[in-house]
Design an enzyme around this catalytic site. Structure first.
Site, mmCIF file in Angstrom:
data_model
loop_
_atom_site.group_PDB
_atom_site.id
_atom_site.type_symbol
_atom_site.label_atom_id
_atom_site.label_comp_id
_atom_site.label_asym_id
_atom_site.label_seq_id
_atom_site.Cartn_x
_atom_site.Cartn_y
_atom_site.Cartn_z
ATOM 1 N N TYR A 79 0.789 -1.333 -0.030
ATOM 2 C CA TYR A 79 -0.082 0.008 -0.061
ATOM 3 C C TYR A 79 0.944 1.349 0.059
ATOM 4 O O TYR A 79 0.229 2.367 0.146
ATOM 5 C CB TYR A 79 -0.834 0.044 1.259
ATOM 6 C CG TYR A 79 -2.383 -0.437 1.174
ATOM 7 C CD1 TYR A 79 -2.691 -1.788 1.096
ATOM 8 C CD2 TYR A 79 -3.270 0.418 1.060
ATOM 9 C CE1 TYR A 79 -3.797 -2.240 0.790
ATOM 10 C CE2 TYR A 79 -4.483 0.182 1.070
ATOM 11 C CZ TYR A 79 -4.987 -1.402 0.892
ATOM 12 O OH TYR A 79 -6.268 -1.768 0.743
ATOM 13 N N LYS A 133 3.516 -14.081 5.780
ATOM 14 C CA LYS A 133 3.683 -15.090 4.794
ATOM 15 C C LYS A 133 5.137 -15.388 4.527
ATOM 16 O O LYS A 133 5.882 -15.220 3.619
ATOM 17 C CB LYS A 133 3.025 -14.727 3.290
ATOM 18 C CG LYS A 133 2.961 -15.737 2.327
ATOM 19 C CD LYS A 133 1.843 -16.706 2.299
ATOM 20 C CE LYS A 133 2.175 -17.750 1.410
ATOM 21 N NZ LYS A 133 1.152 -18.830 1.459
ATOM 22 N N ASP A 175 -2.563 -17.233 4.736
ATOM 23 C CA ASP A 175 -3.549 -18.271 4.334
ATOM 24 C C ASP A 175 -4.165 -19.281 5.342
ATOM 25 O O ASP A 175 -5.387 -19.514 5.406
ATOM 26 C CB ASP A 175 -3.203 -19.043 3.027
ATOM 27 C CG ASP A 175 -1.670 -19.313 3.367
ATOM 28 O OD1 ASP A 175 -1.070 -19.288 4.190
ATOM 29 O OD2 ASP A 175 -1.345 -20.271 2.193
ATOM 30 N N ASP A 197 -5.986 -5.053 5.530
ATOM 31 C CA ASP A 197 -7.205 -4.736 4.615
ATOM 32 C C ASP A 197 -8.113 -5.961 4.289
ATOM 33 O O ASP A 197 -9.394 -5.704 4.772
ATOM 34 C CB ASP A 197 -6.830 -4.000 3.327
ATOM 35 C CG ASP A 197 -7.744 -3.413 2.667
ATOM 36 O OD1 ASP A 197 -8.864 -2.804 3.215
ATOM 37 O OD2 ASP A 197 -7.887 -3.264 1.637
#
Ligand code: NAD
Length: 363
Positions: free
Chosen positions: A125, A191, A224, A248
Protein backbone atom coordinates in the site's frame (compact mmCIF):
# COMPACT_ATOMS: atom_id res chain seq x y z
CA UNK A 1 -15.49 21.59 28.01
CA UNK A 2 -16.29 20.80 24.40
CA UNK A 3 -13.92 18.50 22.51
CA UNK A 4 -12.58 20.03 19.29
CA UNK A 5 -12.92 17.38 16.61
CA UNK A 6 -12.42 17.56 12.83
CA UNK A 7 -15.50 16.15 11.09
CA UNK A 8 -15.05 14.88 7.52
CA UNK A 9 -18.41 13.80 6.03
CA UNK A 10 -16.75 12.12 3.00
CA UNK A 11 -18.81 11.19 -0.06
CA UNK A 12 -21.22 8.45 -1.23
CA UNK A 13 -23.10 7.30 1.90
CA UNK A 14 -20.58 9.22 4.07
CA UNK A 15 -22.55 12.45 4.69
CA UNK A 16 -25.72 10.58 5.83
CA UNK A 17 -23.76 8.31 8.15
CA UNK A 18 -21.80 11.25 9.52
CA UNK A 19 -24.99 13.14 10.32
CA UNK A 20 -26.50 10.09 12.07
CA UNK A 21 -23.27 9.55 14.02
CA UNK A 22 -22.99 13.17 15.04
CA UNK A 23 -26.53 12.94 16.46
CA UNK A 24 -25.73 9.72 18.33
CA UNK A 25 -22.56 11.23 19.81
CA UNK A 26 -24.28 14.45 20.85
CA UNK A 27 -27.11 12.42 22.41
CA UNK A 28 -24.62 11.14 25.02
CA UNK A 29 -24.45 14.70 26.41
CA UNK A 30 -20.73 15.06 25.57
CA UNK A 31 -20.04 18.48 24.02
CA UNK A 32 -18.24 18.72 20.69
CA UNK A 33 -16.85 21.66 18.78
CA UNK A 34 -17.01 20.21 15.24
CA UNK A 35 -14.64 21.57 12.62
CA UNK A 36 -16.33 20.35 9.41
CA UNK A 37 -13.86 19.75 6.56
CA UNK A 38 -14.52 18.36 3.10
CA UNK A 39 -12.32 16.02 1.04
CA UNK A 40 -12.76 13.75 -2.00
CA UNK A 41 -13.73 14.04 -5.64
CA UNK A 42 -16.76 16.27 -4.95
CA UNK A 43 -14.54 19.12 -3.71
CA UNK A 44 -11.40 18.72 -5.81
CA UNK A 45 -12.49 21.26 -8.44
CA UNK A 46 -12.73 23.92 -5.71
CA UNK A 47 -9.17 23.19 -4.58
CA UNK A 48 -7.19 23.13 -7.83
CA UNK A 49 -7.76 19.42 -8.45
CA UNK A 50 -6.63 18.41 -4.95
CA UNK A 51 -9.04 15.90 -3.30
CA UNK A 52 -7.27 16.35 0.06
CA UNK A 53 -7.00 20.13 0.63
CA UNK A 54 -4.29 21.35 3.03
CA UNK A 55 -6.84 22.78 5.44
CA UNK A 56 -8.21 19.28 6.11
CA UNK A 57 -4.78 18.06 7.20
CA UNK A 58 -4.15 21.27 9.18
CA UNK A 59 -7.45 20.87 11.00
CA UNK A 60 -6.68 17.25 11.98
CA UNK A 61 -3.20 18.23 13.17
CA UNK A 62 -4.64 21.13 15.17
CA UNK A 63 -7.42 19.12 16.83
CA UNK A 64 -5.53 15.83 17.10
CA UNK A 65 -8.80 13.93 16.59
CA UNK A 66 -11.03 13.41 13.54
CA UNK A 67 -14.20 11.51 12.74
CA UNK A 68 -14.34 10.63 9.07
CA UNK A 69 -16.90 9.25 6.64
CA UNK A 70 -15.76 7.06 3.74
CA UNK A 71 -14.26 8.62 0.61
CA UNK A 72 -14.42 7.12 -2.90
CA UNK A 73 -11.22 6.19 -4.72
CA UNK A 74 -11.43 5.77 -8.49
CA UNK A 75 -10.31 2.24 -9.47
CA UNK A 76 -7.22 1.91 -11.68
CA UNK A 77 -7.08 5.56 -12.76
CA UNK A 78 -7.55 9.05 -11.31
CA UNK A 79 -6.17 10.42 -8.04
CA UNK A 80 -4.47 8.36 -5.34
CA UNK A 81 -6.66 7.26 -2.46
CA UNK A 82 -7.44 10.16 -0.12
CA UNK A 83 -7.61 7.59 2.70
CA UNK A 84 -4.14 6.22 1.99
CA UNK A 85 -2.68 9.74 1.53
CA UNK A 86 -4.24 10.87 4.81
CA UNK A 87 -2.77 7.91 6.70
CA UNK A 88 0.65 8.40 5.11
CA UNK A 89 0.78 12.20 5.53
CA UNK A 90 -0.28 12.12 9.18
CA UNK A 91 1.74 8.95 9.79
CA UNK A 92 -1.35 7.16 11.09
CA UNK A 93 0.48 3.89 11.35
CA UNK A 94 -1.73 1.93 13.74
CA UNK A 95 -5.14 0.96 12.42
CA UNK A 96 -7.45 -0.79 14.87
CA UNK A 97 -10.54 -2.60 13.65
CA UNK A 98 -12.50 -4.38 16.41
CA UNK A 99 -14.90 -7.13 15.31
CA UNK A 100 -17.33 -8.06 18.04
CA UNK A 101 -20.57 -10.07 18.02
CA UNK A 102 -23.65 -8.24 19.28
CA UNK A 103 -26.68 -10.25 20.35
CA UNK A 104 -29.38 -10.29 17.70
CA UNK A 105 -27.07 -9.90 14.71
CA UNK A 106 -27.61 -12.41 11.93
CA UNK A 107 -24.32 -14.24 11.61
CA UNK A 108 -23.00 -17.79 11.41
CA UNK A 109 -20.90 -17.06 14.50
CA UNK A 110 -21.51 -16.06 18.10
CA UNK A 111 -19.14 -14.61 20.70
CA UNK A 112 -16.55 -13.35 18.23
CA UNK A 113 -14.37 -10.71 19.84
CA UNK A 114 -11.33 -9.92 17.71
CA UNK A 115 -9.13 -6.89 17.29
CA UNK A 116 -7.45 -6.46 13.91
CA UNK A 117 -4.36 -4.24 14.17
CA UNK A 118 -3.11 -3.23 10.74
CA UNK A 119 0.17 -1.48 9.96
CA UNK A 120 -1.03 1.32 7.71
CA UNK A 121 1.98 3.07 6.18
CA UNK A 122 4.08 0.39 4.47
CA UNK A 123 3.76 -2.80 2.43
CA UNK A 124 2.18 -2.96 -1.03
CA UNK A 125 0.00 0.00 0.00
CA UNK A 126 3.03 2.31 0.19
CA UNK A 127 2.16 3.60 -3.27
CA UNK A 128 5.53 2.75 -4.86
CA UNK A 129 4.33 1.63 -8.27
CA UNK A 130 5.69 1.51 -11.80
CA UNK A 131 3.25 1.65 -14.69
CA UNK A 132 3.49 -1.05 -17.34
CA UNK A 133 5.47 0.22 -20.33
CA UNK A 134 6.86 3.32 -18.56
CA UNK A 135 10.55 4.21 -18.81
CA UNK A 136 10.98 3.64 -15.06
CA UNK A 137 9.28 0.23 -15.19
CA UNK A 138 11.52 -0.86 -18.08
CA UNK A 139 14.63 0.42 -16.28
CA UNK A 140 13.65 -1.47 -13.13
CA UNK A 141 12.94 -4.65 -15.11
CA UNK A 142 16.36 -4.33 -16.71
CA UNK A 143 18.00 -3.86 -13.28
CA UNK A 144 16.07 -6.83 -11.87
CA UNK A 145 17.21 -9.03 -14.76
CA UNK A 146 20.82 -8.32 -13.72
CA UNK A 147 20.32 -8.64 -9.93
CA UNK A 148 17.30 -10.78 -9.10
CA UNK A 149 15.51 -12.57 -11.91
CA UNK A 150 13.49 -12.11 -15.04
CA UNK A 151 10.31 -10.08 -14.93
CA UNK A 152 8.24 -10.02 -18.13
CA UNK A 153 8.86 -6.74 -20.00
CA UNK A 154 5.12 -6.03 -20.22
CA UNK A 155 4.71 -6.02 -16.40
CA UNK A 156 3.46 -3.31 -14.08
CA UNK A 157 5.26 -3.37 -10.72
CA UNK A 158 4.20 -2.59 -7.12
CA UNK A 159 6.88 -2.60 -4.41
CA UNK A 160 6.42 -4.10 -0.93
CA UNK A 161 8.60 -2.31 1.66
CA UNK A 162 8.52 -3.59 5.27
CA UNK A 163 10.94 -1.92 7.69
CA UNK A 164 12.30 -2.75 11.15
CA UNK A 165 11.10 0.68 12.34
CA UNK A 166 7.55 0.26 11.01
CA UNK A 167 7.26 -3.30 12.28
CA UNK A 168 8.67 -2.56 15.72
CA UNK A 169 6.34 0.36 16.35
CA UNK A 170 3.19 -1.49 15.22
CA UNK A 171 3.98 -4.45 17.51
CA UNK A 172 4.83 -2.13 20.41
CA UNK A 173 1.51 -0.38 19.69
CA UNK A 174 -0.37 -3.72 19.54
CA UNK A 175 1.06 -5.04 22.82
CA UNK A 176 0.37 -1.70 24.48
CA UNK A 177 -3.21 -1.73 23.13
CA UNK A 178 -3.63 -5.34 24.31
CA UNK A 179 -2.48 -4.49 27.82
CA UNK A 180 -4.61 -1.32 28.13
CA UNK A 181 -7.69 -3.15 26.85
CA UNK A 182 -7.38 -6.34 28.87
CA UNK A 183 -6.56 -8.61 25.92
CA UNK A 184 -4.51 -11.77 26.43
CA UNK A 185 -2.93 -12.79 23.13
CA UNK A 186 -1.21 -11.17 20.15
CA UNK A 187 -0.86 -13.10 16.87
CA UNK A 188 1.59 -11.94 14.18
CA UNK A 189 0.25 -12.69 10.71
CA UNK A 190 2.60 -13.09 7.72
CA UNK A 191 3.70 -15.06 4.69
CA UNK A 192 7.30 -15.34 5.86
CA UNK A 193 7.77 -18.75 4.25
CA UNK A 194 7.59 -17.13 0.79
CA UNK A 195 8.53 -13.44 1.27
CA UNK A 196 11.57 -13.95 3.46
CA UNK A 197 12.96 -10.41 3.30
CA UNK A 198 9.72 -8.52 3.90
CA UNK A 199 7.33 -10.78 5.86
CA UNK A 200 10.34 -12.68 7.24
CA UNK A 201 11.66 -9.42 8.70
CA UNK A 202 8.18 -8.64 10.04
CA UNK A 203 8.07 -11.97 11.90
CA UNK A 204 11.62 -11.63 13.19
CA UNK A 205 10.95 -8.15 14.64
CA UNK A 206 7.57 -9.27 16.02
CA UNK A 207 9.30 -12.05 17.98
CA UNK A 208 11.86 -9.58 19.34
CA UNK A 209 9.15 -7.16 20.50
CA UNK A 210 7.12 -10.02 22.03
CA UNK A 211 10.09 -10.93 24.25
CA UNK A 212 9.68 -7.58 26.00
CA UNK A 213 5.98 -8.23 26.76
CA UNK A 214 5.99 -11.48 28.68
CA UNK A 215 2.57 -10.84 30.31
CA UNK A 216 0.80 -11.31 26.96
CA UNK A 217 0.77 -14.57 25.00
CA UNK A 218 2.30 -14.39 21.52
CA UNK A 219 2.09 -16.65 18.50
CA UNK A 220 2.14 -16.32 14.69
CA UNK A 221 0.17 -17.63 11.71
CA UNK A 222 0.72 -17.77 7.97
CA UNK A 223 -2.01 -15.61 6.45
CA UNK A 224 -3.68 -18.28 4.28
CA UNK A 225 -3.84 -20.71 7.21
CA UNK A 226 -5.24 -17.90 9.37
CA UNK A 227 -8.07 -17.34 6.86
CA UNK A 228 -9.15 -20.95 7.18
CA UNK A 229 -8.82 -20.96 10.96
CA UNK A 230 -10.79 -17.72 11.32
CA UNK A 231 -13.80 -19.18 9.55
CA UNK A 232 -13.51 -22.42 11.54
CA UNK A 233 -12.55 -21.24 15.03
CA UNK A 234 -12.53 -17.44 15.35
CA UNK A 235 -12.76 -17.74 19.15
CA UNK A 236 -9.12 -18.92 19.26
CA UNK A 237 -7.87 -15.47 18.26
CA UNK A 238 -7.68 -12.21 20.15
CA UNK A 239 -5.44 -9.44 18.73
CA UNK A 240 -4.25 -10.02 15.15
CA UNK A 241 -1.37 -7.87 13.88
CA UNK A 242 -0.96 -7.67 10.12
CA UNK A 243 0.98 -5.80 7.45
CA UNK A 244 -1.08 -3.33 5.45
CA UNK A 245 -2.54 -5.46 2.62
CA UNK A 246 -3.38 -8.59 4.64
CA UNK A 247 -4.82 -6.26 7.31
CA UNK A 248 -7.17 -4.71 4.79
CA UNK A 249 -8.42 -8.07 3.55
CA UNK A 250 -8.64 -9.83 6.92
CA UNK A 251 -10.55 -6.94 8.49
CA UNK A 252 -13.31 -7.39 5.90
CA UNK A 253 -13.28 -11.16 6.56
CA UNK A 254 -13.61 -10.49 10.30
CA UNK A 255 -16.41 -7.97 9.63
CA UNK A 256 -18.20 -10.84 7.86
CA UNK A 257 -17.93 -12.95 11.02
CA UNK A 258 -19.86 -10.39 13.08
CA UNK A 259 -22.64 -9.43 10.70
CA UNK A 260 -21.03 -7.46 7.89
CA UNK A 261 -19.46 -4.13 7.07
CA UNK A 262 -22.38 -2.21 8.56
CA UNK A 263 -21.08 -3.20 12.00
CA UNK A 264 -17.30 -2.89 11.60
CA UNK A 265 -15.77 0.24 13.17
CA UNK A 266 -12.20 1.46 12.88
CA UNK A 267 -9.59 3.86 14.22
CA UNK A 268 -6.27 5.09 12.85
CA UNK A 269 -3.67 6.11 15.42
CA UNK A 270 -0.48 8.07 14.83
CA UNK A 271 1.94 10.09 16.87
CA UNK A 272 0.16 13.38 16.16
CA UNK A 273 -3.49 12.46 15.61
CA UNK A 274 -6.19 9.81 15.68
CA UNK A 275 -8.78 9.44 12.91
CA UNK A 276 -11.92 7.36 13.50
CA UNK A 277 -13.74 5.86 10.51
CA UNK A 278 -15.73 2.74 9.63
CA UNK A 279 -14.02 -0.16 7.83
CA UNK A 280 -16.46 0.06 4.91
CA UNK A 281 -16.27 2.34 1.91
CA UNK A 282 -18.60 4.89 0.35
CA UNK A 283 -21.04 2.34 -1.19
CA UNK A 284 -21.93 4.83 -3.98
CA UNK A 285 -24.96 2.82 -5.16
CA UNK A 286 -26.72 3.65 -1.85
CA UNK A 287 -25.69 7.33 -1.68
CA UNK A 288 -28.46 9.75 -0.75
CA UNK A 289 -31.05 6.99 -0.19
CA UNK A 290 -31.22 7.03 3.64
CA UNK A 291 -30.55 3.30 3.42
CA UNK A 292 -27.03 2.45 4.68
CA UNK A 293 -26.30 1.22 8.18
CA UNK A 294 -24.74 3.96 10.35
CA UNK A 295 -23.73 1.58 13.15
CA UNK A 296 -20.14 0.99 11.97
CA UNK A 297 -19.55 4.72 11.99
CA UNK A 298 -21.36 5.10 15.32
CA UNK A 299 -19.18 2.33 16.79
CA UNK A 300 -16.17 4.25 15.42
CA UNK A 301 -17.61 7.14 17.43
CA UNK A 302 -17.61 4.87 20.51
CA UNK A 303 -13.87 4.26 19.91
CA UNK A 304 -13.40 8.02 19.63
CA UNK A 305 -15.20 8.64 22.93
CA UNK A 306 -12.89 6.11 24.61
CA UNK A 307 -9.87 7.87 23.08
CA UNK A 308 -11.19 11.17 24.50
CA UNK A 309 -11.49 9.52 27.93
CA UNK A 310 -15.29 9.84 27.79
CA UNK A 311 -15.60 6.27 29.04
CA UNK A 312 -19.07 6.59 30.53
CA UNK A 313 -20.50 8.13 27.34
CA UNK A 314 -18.73 5.46 25.26
CA UNK A 315 -20.28 2.69 27.35
CA UNK A 316 -23.76 4.26 27.17
CA UNK A 317 -23.60 4.72 23.40
CA UNK A 318 -22.36 1.16 22.87
CA UNK A 319 -25.16 -0.20 25.09
CA UNK A 320 -27.74 1.91 23.17
CA UNK A 321 -26.49 0.50 19.84
CA UNK A 322 -26.46 -3.04 21.26
CA UNK A 323 -30.05 -2.64 22.52
CA UNK A 324 -31.29 -1.36 19.15
CA UNK A 325 -29.60 -4.34 17.47
CA UNK A 326 -31.04 -6.82 19.99
CA UNK A 327 -34.58 -5.44 19.52
CA UNK A 328 -34.17 -5.81 15.74
CA UNK A 329 -36.87 -3.22 14.93
CA UNK A 330 -34.93 -0.07 14.07
CA UNK A 331 -32.25 -1.66 11.92
CA UNK A 332 -31.29 -1.22 8.27
CA UNK A 333 -31.77 -3.68 5.40
CA UNK A 334 -28.38 -5.36 5.86
CA UNK A 335 -29.37 -6.59 9.32
CA UNK A 336 -32.64 -8.14 8.19
CA UNK A 337 -32.99 -11.78 7.06
CA UNK A 338 -33.79 -10.66 3.49
CA UNK A 339 -32.25 -7.65 1.74
CA UNK A 340 -35.68 -6.46 0.55
CA UNK A 341 -37.36 -6.80 3.98
CA UNK A 342 -40.05 -4.07 4.03
CA UNK A 343 -39.60 -3.58 7.81
CA UNK A 344 -36.02 -2.31 7.39
CA UNK A 345 -35.64 1.32 8.47
CA UNK A 346 -33.37 4.03 7.07
CA UNK A 347 -30.14 5.59 8.33
CA UNK A 348 -31.84 8.50 10.11
CA UNK A 349 -34.39 6.23 11.85
CA UNK A 350 -31.50 4.25 13.37
CA UNK A 351 -30.15 7.55 14.70
CA UNK A 352 -33.63 8.35 16.12
CA UNK A 353 -33.78 5.00 17.91
CA UNK A 354 -30.33 5.44 19.42
CA UNK A 355 -31.00 9.04 20.47
CA UNK A 356 -34.19 7.81 22.16
CA UNK A 357 -32.29 5.09 24.04
CA UNK A 358 -29.90 7.75 25.27
CA UNK A 359 -32.79 9.90 26.46
CA UNK A 360 -32.19 12.62 23.86
CA UNK A 361 -35.08 14.31 22.01
CA UNK A 362 -36.01 12.73 18.67
CA UNK A 363 -36.56 15.27 15.86
P1 NAD B 1 -17.97 -0.55 0.21
O1 NAD B 1 -17.56 -0.90 1.60
O2 NAD B 1 -18.23 0.88 -0.06
O3 NAD B 1 -19.29 -1.34 -0.19
C1 NAD B 1 -19.36 -2.72 -0.44
C2 NAD B 1 -20.79 -3.19 -0.18
O4 NAD B 1 -20.93 -3.36 1.22
C3 NAD B 1 -21.86 -2.17 -0.56
O5 NAD B 1 -22.26 -2.29 -1.87
C4 NAD B 1 -22.95 -2.52 0.40
O6 NAD B 1 -23.66 -3.63 -0.09
C5 NAD B 1 -22.21 -2.93 1.63
N1 NAD B 1 -22.04 -1.84 2.61
C6 NAD B 1 -20.92 -1.11 2.85
N2 NAD B 1 -21.15 -0.23 3.82
C7 NAD B 1 -22.42 -0.43 4.22
C8 NAD B 1 -23.25 0.17 5.19
N3 NAD B 1 -22.80 1.16 6.00
N4 NAD B 1 -24.52 -0.26 5.33
C9 NAD B 1 -24.99 -1.24 4.56
N5 NAD B 1 -24.27 -1.87 3.62
C10 NAD B 1 -22.99 -1.45 3.45
O7 NAD B 1 -16.82 -1.13 -0.73
P2 NAD B 1 -16.50 -0.87 -2.27
O8 NAD B 1 -17.76 -0.92 -3.08
O9 NAD B 1 -15.39 -1.79 -2.55
O10 NAD B 1 -15.90 0.60 -2.30
C11 NAD B 1 -16.64 1.75 -2.66
C12 NAD B 1 -15.70 2.95 -2.59
O11 NAD B 1 -15.30 3.20 -1.24
C13 NAD B 1 -14.40 2.75 -3.39
O12 NAD B 1 -14.13 3.95 -4.05
C14 NAD B 1 -13.37 2.48 -2.32
O13 NAD B 1 -12.08 2.87 -2.71
C15 NAD B 1 -13.89 3.34 -1.19
N6 NAD B 1 -13.42 2.92 0.15
C16 NAD B 1 -13.17 3.91 1.03
C17 NAD B 1 -12.78 3.58 2.32
C18 NAD B 1 -12.52 4.69 3.29
O14 NAD B 1 -12.93 5.82 3.05
N7 NAD B 1 -11.82 4.44 4.38
C19 NAD B 1 -12.70 2.24 2.70
C20 NAD B 1 -13.00 1.25 1.78
C21 NAD B 1 -13.37 1.60 0.49
Amino acid sequence: MAHSVTLIPGDGIGPELTEATRRALESTGVQFDWDVQHAGSDVMDQFGGNPLPDQVLESIERNGVALKGPITTPIGTGFRSVNVTLRKTLDLYGQVRPCKSYEGVRSRYENVDLIVVREATEDLYAGIEFEQGSEDALELIDWLARHAGNVRPDSGISIKPISIHGTRRIFEFAFDYARKNGRHKVTAVHKANIMKFSDGLWLHVAREVAEGHSGIEFDDRIVDNLCMQLVQRPEEYDVLVLPNLYGDIISDLCAGLVGGLGLAPGANFGTKAAVFEPTHGSAPKYAGQNKANPMAMMLSGVLMLRHLDETDAADRLEVAIAEVIAEGKSVTYDMKPARDDPTAVGTSQVADAIAEKLGAPVW
